[in-house]
Design a protein around this motif. Structure first.
Motif, PDB file in Angstrom:
ATOM      1  N   LEU A 158       0.818  -1.214   0.000  1.00  0.00           N
ATOM      2  CA  LEU A 158       0.000   0.000   0.000  1.00  0.00           C
ATOM      3  C   LEU A 158       0.853   1.265   0.000  1.00  0.00           C
ATOM      4  N   LEU A 159       2.102   1.128   0.424  1.00  0.00           N
ATOM      5  CA  LEU A 159       2.988   2.297   0.465  1.00  0.00           C
ATOM      6  C   LEU A 159       3.449   2.729  -0.927  1.00  0.00           C
ATOM      7  N   SER A 184      -1.637   6.044   2.431  1.00  0.00           N
ATOM      8  CA  SER A 184      -1.879   5.914   0.997  1.00  0.00           C
ATOM      9  C   SER A 184      -3.081   6.732   0.551  1.00  0.00           C
ATOM     10  N   TRP A 197      -2.565   2.172   4.914  1.00  0.00           N
ATOM     11  CA  TRP A 197      -3.759   2.516   4.136  1.00  0.00           C
ATOM     12  C   TRP A 197      -4.104   3.994   4.303  1.00  0.00           C
ATOM     13  N   ARG A 245       1.691   3.980  -3.233  1.00  0.00           N
ATOM     14  CA  ARG A 245       1.076   5.253  -3.620  1.00  0.00           C
ATOM     15  C   ARG A 245       1.791   6.455  -3.018  1.00  0.00           C
TER      16      ARG A 245
END
Length: 215
Positions: A24-25, A201, A198, A27
């Motif tokens: 998720l990192l 992100s 999350w 982004r």
């Protein structure tokens, strides 16, 4: 010791949570052009946890003990967190600090040599701890810069549990009850990491400008 199958299966849960959180990192780190570095880090970290959990599951189902599979944990975690801390630093300040560029390969090589000489991967726990700490610190600073103190707190919680689990895992009397406590704490910590990743992100709050900081 003999592991119940349920304990061995649960060991896969934090692996999935951590790997998903790292992915998720991509982004928040994409603007630095290091998206592939995040994928590499997630692959290494996920593989590290998967090998340890698989070895545990094989033993729990009556299979042989596979120390070579278990012993991949810290070498792979060292590489994974080493890559991730470089990526996170580059994303936060726009470049990799020279000291960090020397530290990651230098400490990795030193701990790998120690592991070879000791015929035991435990020296690489040191490099894993250092790189995981640096990564967590960078992510906390990134979350605070984006105005997300909840994410910063969750990253900090995950890092704190990481340090607390070390003494527990090193105890010689690893009963099934103690291992359940360790694994559930680890699962909760990795869930915190996933939620924080999350939030980071999905964050839309821009980092404060220099003028805002001066005010």
């Amino acid at each position: 010791m003999e592991y119940p199958i349920s304990l061995a299966v649960e060991d896969f849960v934090p692996v999935v949570l951590t790997t998903t959180g790292v992915l998720l990192l991509r982004r928040p780190l994409a603007s630095t052009g290091v998206r592939q570095g995040v994928v590499v880090a997630a692959t290494l970290i996920g593989t590290a946890g998967f090998t340890k959990a698989t070895a545990k599951l094989i033993a729990a189902t009556g299979g042989p003990d596979l120390p070579w599979l278990r012993n991949l944990l810290f070498p792979l975690l060292t590489l994974g967190f080493g890559v991730l801390c470089l990526v996170a630093a580059s994303a936060r300040i726009g470049r990799v600090p020279p000291w960090l560029g020397y530290l990651v390969p230098g400490l990795t090589a030193a701990c790998a040599l120690g592991a070879i000489l000791a015929h035991d991967p435990i020296p690489m726990l040191l490099s894993t701890t250092v790189f995981a700490t640096l990564t967590g610190s960078q992510l906390i600073l990134m979350a605070r810069a984006r105005g997300d103190n909840i994410a910063a707190g969750l990253f900090g919680t995950q890092l704190l549990v990481f340090f607390l689990l070390g003494p527990l895992a090193s105890r010689p009397d690893q009963t099934v009850t103690l291992q359940w406590i360790e694994q559930l704490c680890n699962t909760a910590a990795q869930a915190a990491f996933l939620i924080a990743a999350w939030r980071l992100s999905a964050a839309t709050v821009a980092a404060p400008t220099d003028e805002e900081l001066i005010r």
